[in-house]
Write a protein that holds these residues in place. Structure first.
Motif, PDB file in Angstrom:
ATOM      1  N   HIS A 146       1.024  -1.052   0.090  1.00  9.67           N
ATOM      2  CA  HIS A 146       0.416   0.195   0.119  1.00  9.67           C
ATOM      3  C   HIS A 146       1.054   1.121  -0.128  1.00  9.67           C
ATOM      4  CE1 HIS A 146      -4.247  -1.809   0.413  1.00  9.67           C
ATOM      5  NE2 HIS A 146      -3.536  -2.521   0.746  1.00  9.67           N
ATOM      6  N   CYS A 158       3.038  -0.394  -6.395  1.00 11.68           N
ATOM      7  CA  CYS A 158       2.062  -0.400  -5.385  1.00 11.68           C
ATOM      8  C   CYS A 158       0.550  -0.760  -5.346  1.00 11.68           C
ATOM      9  CB  CYS A 158       1.400   1.562  -5.486  1.00 11.68           C
ATOM     10  SG  CYS A 158       3.217   2.408  -5.621  1.00 11.68           S
ATOM     11  N   TYR A 159      -0.218  -1.183  -4.460  1.00 16.78           N
ATOM     12  CA  TYR A 159      -1.218  -2.089  -4.513  1.00 16.78           C
ATOM     13  C   TYR A 159      -2.772  -1.038  -5.295  1.00 16.78           C
ATOM     14  CZ  TYR A 159      -5.954  -4.253  -3.351  1.00 16.78           C
ATOM     15  OH  TYR A 159      -7.117  -4.938  -2.856  1.00 16.78           O
ATOM     16  N   ASP A 161      -6.468  -1.088  -4.800  1.00 15.60           N
ATOM     17  CA  ASP A 161      -7.631  -1.186  -4.135  1.00 15.60           C
ATOM     18  C   ASP A 161      -8.887  -0.629  -4.402  1.00 15.60           C
ATOM     19  OD1 ASP A 161      -9.692  -1.444  -1.955  1.00 15.60           O
ATOM     20  OD2 ASP A 161      -8.552  -0.413  -0.490  1.00 15.60           O
TER      21      ASP A 161
END
Length: 314
Positions: A146, A158-159, A161
């Protein structure tokens, strides 16, 4: 008186029927030929083709081996201005019209007809499937983390979401039933391209929409200025009047911690969901969205730095 030599005449082969001729062609017991060739003849021709094709295959394998020594499967040999892609990214939008109308950029549907808008929501489901099921547990410490403006990914990725999309989530069918559709924007990936951000608010271009300029000037955290900003506007005065209020979800741009793109495993492009809250129904609206950074040049004809589409909600 010398004896005359016996004259020899050519004796034609006996006439055979079609079946008899074919049977002899398959196997001639007198000459021991199969399909017109003896065993030795078949062995020689088979050996020739085995050697010929073996040499041909070996040649191509050698050429491919030499070729793979000159390339990297992860890093392109020609990058940015030395490549065909160039160093000026374009914008893409989803959902796209059907393939049967591939040249169209029109998103047209009836908000009170589920069978009518289902195509568009299904297309978004397909496009966003990889974001909902990335195959890697977020925050597992392996390759996905995250990120925020104070926490860059380093050697990880990077995630993205999906919960941040809120009104533009699949659970709400991307607000299409409410006649308030969400259009997702993505910045085209260019290897190792680094945006030049508008870190100084007094250097904003005059052509940047005033509401975006105000948004940037009101940012309190200076790290958040490291963003490739996005704006969407009606192209003509009538389009500006009919487009209605717009929201950008989860934020009004692509955060700097997603750049540069270096083809790391598990990388997913950041997305901006543009929510058209109350577009005028029954009217065709021409929309142009732009990405903003110092090193992004807008060229509508070349489709650089911007994207055009039409929206019509009945």
């Amino acid at each position: 008186m010398a004896e005359k030599k016996a004259e020899q005449y050519y004796t034609p082969p006996p006439k055979l029927g079609k079946w008899e001729g074919f049977r002899i062609f398959l196997w001639n017991s007198e000459t021991h030929q199969f399909l017109g060739r003896t065993g030795a003849s078949w062995a020689k021709i088979l050996l020739f083709y085995v050697l010929f094709y073996s040499g041909l295959i070996g040649f191509f394998i050698a050429m491919i081996a030499v070729f793979y020594q000159t390339i990297d499967l992860r890093i392109p040999k020609w990058q940015q201005d030395k490549s065909l892609i160039g160093n000026n990214p374009g914008l893409g939008f989803r959902p796209m019209p059907p393939e049967s109308n591939v040249e169209s950029t029109l998103i047209w549907y009836r908000g009170n007809d589920e069978n009518n808008y289902k195509y568009w929501t299904d297309e978004l489901d397909k496009f966003l499937a990889v974001y909902k099921n990335p195959g890697i547990i977020p925050g597992d410490g392996k390759s996905t983390v995250h990120c925020d403006y104070d926490n860059y990914p380093g050697d990880k990725v990077c995630y993205v979401d999906p919960k941040e999309w809120r009104t533009c989530s699949s659970e709400l069918q991307y607000s299409y039933p409410r006649s308030a559709p969400c259009i997702f924007l993505k910045l085209n990936k260019i290897y190792n391209w680094i945006p030049e951000y508008y870190n100084e608010t007094n250097s904003l271009p005059d052509k940047m929409p005033s509401d975006l300029q105000t948004h940037i000037k009101n940012i309190q955290n200076p790290h958040e200025l490291n963003t490739v900003w996005v704006s969407c506007e009606g192209e003509n005065p009538a389009d500006v009047e009919n487009i209605g209020p717009i929201q950008y979800i989860p934020r009004r741009g692509f955060p700097g911690y997603f750049f540069p793109f270096t083809n790391k495993e598990g990388y997913l492009s950041p997305l901006v969901a543009v929510w058209f809250e109350r577009p005028t129904t029954g009217v065709l609206i021409n929309i142009e969205c732009k990405a903003w950074a110092h090193n992004i040049i807008h060229d509508r004809a070349e489709r650089r730095g911007s994207v055009h589409f039409e929206l019509m909600v009945d």
